[in-house]
Design a protein around this motif. Structure first.
Motif, short mmCIF file in Angstrom:
data_model
loop_
_atom_site.label_atom_id
_atom_site.label_comp_id
_atom_site.label_asym_id
_atom_site.label_seq_id
_atom_site.Cartn_x
_atom_site.Cartn_y
_atom_site.Cartn_z
N ASN A 29 0.67 -1.39 -0.03
CA ASN A 29 -0.01 -0.31 0.01
C ASN A 29 0.72 1.57 -0.22
N THR A 30 1.97 1.43 -0.53
CA THR A 30 2.91 2.51 -0.61
C THR A 30 3.37 2.63 -2.07
N TYR A 31 3.95 3.82 -2.19
CA TYR A 31 4.73 3.90 -3.71
C TYR A 31 6.01 4.81 -3.17
N VAL A 32 6.87 4.60 -4.17
CA VAL A 32 8.23 5.27 -3.92
C VAL A 32 9.03 5.25 -5.43
N THR A 33 9.71 6.34 -5.40
CA THR A 33 10.65 6.68 -6.46
C THR A 33 12.10 6.61 -6.19
N PHE A 34 12.89 6.14 -6.62
CA PHE A 34 14.39 5.95 -6.18
C PHE A 34 15.16 6.54 -7.65
N ASN A 35 16.20 7.44 -7.10
CA ASN A 35 16.96 8.02 -8.16
C ASN A 35 18.13 7.12 -8.47
N ILE A 36 18.30 6.74 -9.77
CA ILE A 36 19.29 5.97 -10.28
C ILE A 36 20.28 6.51 -11.22
N ILE A 37 21.57 6.29 -11.07
CA ILE A 37 22.40 6.65 -12.14
C ILE A 37 23.38 5.76 -12.57
N SER A 38 23.65 6.25 -13.92
CA SER A 38 24.73 4.86 -14.56
C SER A 38 26.10 5.13 -13.78
N THR A 39 26.75 4.14 -13.83
CA THR A 39 28.02 4.09 -13.32
C THR A 39 29.12 5.13 -13.91
N ASN A 40 28.80 5.65 -15.24
CA ASN A 40 29.66 6.32 -15.92
C ASN A 40 29.22 7.85 -15.59
N GLN A 41 28.15 7.83 -14.72
CA GLN A 41 27.80 9.48 -14.02
C GLN A 41 27.16 10.14 -15.38
N LYS A 42 26.72 9.55 -16.50
CA LYS A 42 26.31 10.51 -17.52
C LYS A 42 24.62 10.24 -17.82
#
Length: 146
Positions: A29-42
């Motif tokens: 019963n919850t919602y979440v958004t995570f921030n993801i980044i490529s390991t090359n940081q681009k």
């Protein structure tokens, strides 16, 4: 934003990681958004997890987005999906980006992979398999979930 199939394959192939130091998986019963980044940081991505099932206890959607463009969406205990060619999926299926179609096509999890998504009743396993498929590194910063 329109992506080509080649753009999609490139984005999927990038190794990615969570920006957050500690990942607490959402409870029912919850919602979440995570921030993801490529390991090359681009390249920046988002991982949306929606566990707000109204009727089905295990209903889950996990989606990997690039900016605003959805790349992959996994649906567990969702309504069956009808593809553009008229074929239907089961309630457990995965949508994969396709040029000119976006996420209109979905594939049954039962025939999708022999290694991934074998236990759709265990959210932690589904989450881990989704991250593997999307090339998102999981570190020891993963906190338990029900």
């Amino acid at each position: 934003m329109k992506l080509s199939d080649q753009d999609f394959r490139y984005l999927l192939s990038l190794e990615k990681e969570f920006l957050e130091k500690n990942i607490a998986l959402p409870k029912v019963n919850t919602y979440v958004t995570f921030n993801i980044i490529s390991t090359n940081q681009k390249e920046e991505f988002f991982l949306d997890i929606d566990r707000r099932g109204r009727i089905e206890f295990h209903k889950t959607k996990i989606q990997n987005r690039y900016i605003r463009e959805p790349l992959i969406r996994l649906e567990i205990d969702a309504p069956p999906h009808q593809n553009p060619d008229g074929t239907k999926t089961s309630r457990n299926h995965i949508h994969i980006y396709k040029e000119n179609y976006g996420l209109s096509w979905a594939y049954d999890l039962s025939s999708f992979s022999k290694e991934l998504f074998c236990d759709c009743n265990n959210f932690a396993n589904v989450f881990t398999d989704f991250c593997k498929y999307c090339n998102i590194k999981l570190q020891s910063n993963l906190q338990g979930v029900i």
